[in-house]
Design an enzyme around this catalytic site. Structure first.
Site, PDB file in Angstrom:
ATOM      1  N   ASP A 132       0.861  -1.188   0.000  1.00  0.00           N
ATOM      2  CA  ASP A 132       0.000   0.000   0.000  1.00  0.00           C
ATOM      3  C   ASP A 132       0.890   1.228   0.000  1.00  0.00           C
ATOM      4  OD1 ASP A 132      -2.108  -1.724   0.123  1.00  0.00           O
ATOM      5  OD2 ASP A 132      -2.727  -1.200   2.155  1.00  0.00           O
ATOM      6  N   ASP A 172     -15.246  -3.304  -1.266  1.00  0.00           N
ATOM      7  CA  ASP A 172     -14.820  -3.045   0.107  1.00  0.00           C
ATOM      8  C   ASP A 172     -16.046  -2.768   0.960  1.00  0.00           C
ATOM      9  OD1 ASP A 172     -12.198  -3.120  -0.961  1.00  0.00           O
ATOM     10  OD2 ASP A 172     -12.376  -1.006  -1.523  1.00  0.00           O
TER      11      ASP A 172
END
Length: 243
Positions: free
Chosen positions: A8, A129
């Site tokens: 990330d 998500d």
């Protein structure tokens, strides 16, 4: 079954967030290229990358870091974060990214996903998500009115390569994958599903090999790899030992 190590990116560095909160960030490596090389050396076969700044900005922000990683490793990369139009999708695929992940735009502009999937079969994933069963967008900062299954079903027969299902409540907290919800989703759609959020130990990897998880394409591992809770060699050996 693929175990995807995660990078990330925030301000060009490898970080992990807790529950997607940009204020709860830990920097694990200042050099994403070195981290990508480490994962490849460890034997991983597919890298998962998210441009966190891009997810909030709505456009790529850490492009230089992604391109540097692409040039430094041979394993394929799936990339998400700020990918919200066809031009960005085409640009990343032309630069060698194997698969792009569309999250917010899958809610806001489902036709984009369908068009891109027709143009690039198997090279588009939908990032689904969810927080308490509802899909979140804009870097997880906003809740939508859509349920996870409702959104996933919009893309049946569209040519989507995979659904990446993340349980936001578990992400970065090392509480274990929410396999019950992930498997329930996978059992109701034909698109392969990747589990994400909370993978904590070798026990989570063992569960992925149970018959009930057979329809999953794989799982994403993040913080557990960075802080040493998950030994890469042991995890990969376990997956490769399964017939």
């Amino acid at each position: 079954m693929i175990l995807f190590p995660a990078i990330d990116l925030k301000q060009g560095q490898c970080v992990r967030l807790q529950q997607g909160d940009m204020a709860r960030v830990t920097v694990f490596n200042h050099d994403p290229v070195a981290q990508a090389r480490d994962f490849e050396t460890q034997g991983f076969e597919y890298l998962h990358v998210v441009d966190l700044d891009g997810a909030f900005a709505g456009k790529p922000v850490n492009a230089a870091a992604v391109e540097a990683m692409r040039g430094a490793i041979k394993m394929p990369i799936q990339l998400g974060g700020g990918i919200r139009d066809l031009a960005t999708i085409e640009a990343w695929l032309e630069k060698g990214v194997t698969r792009v992940i569309i999250g917010t735009a899958a809610v806001r502009d489902p036709e984009l996903v369908k068009t891109a999937s027709r143009n690039f079969p198997g090279r588009v994933a939908v990032g689904l998500d969810a927080r308490d069963g509802q899909v979140a967008v804009e870097g997880w900062a906003e809740a939508s009115s859509l349920g996870a299954l409702e959104l996933a079903r919009r893309f049946e027969d569209a040519g989507v390569g995979s659904i990446i299902f993340t349980d936001i409540a578990r992400d970065g907290l090392l509480q274990g994958l929410n396999l019950e919800a992930t498997i329930a989703l996978a059992d109701q759609i034909s698109i392969p599903v990747i589990a994400s959020g909370g993978l904590a130990s070798i026990d989570d990897v063992r569960v992925l090999l149970e018959p009930r998880a057979a329809r999953l394409e794989g799982a994403i591992a993040g913080r557990a790899l960075y802080d040493g809770r998950l030994d890469p060699a042991a995890a990969l050996a376990l997956l490769r030992a399964k017939p």
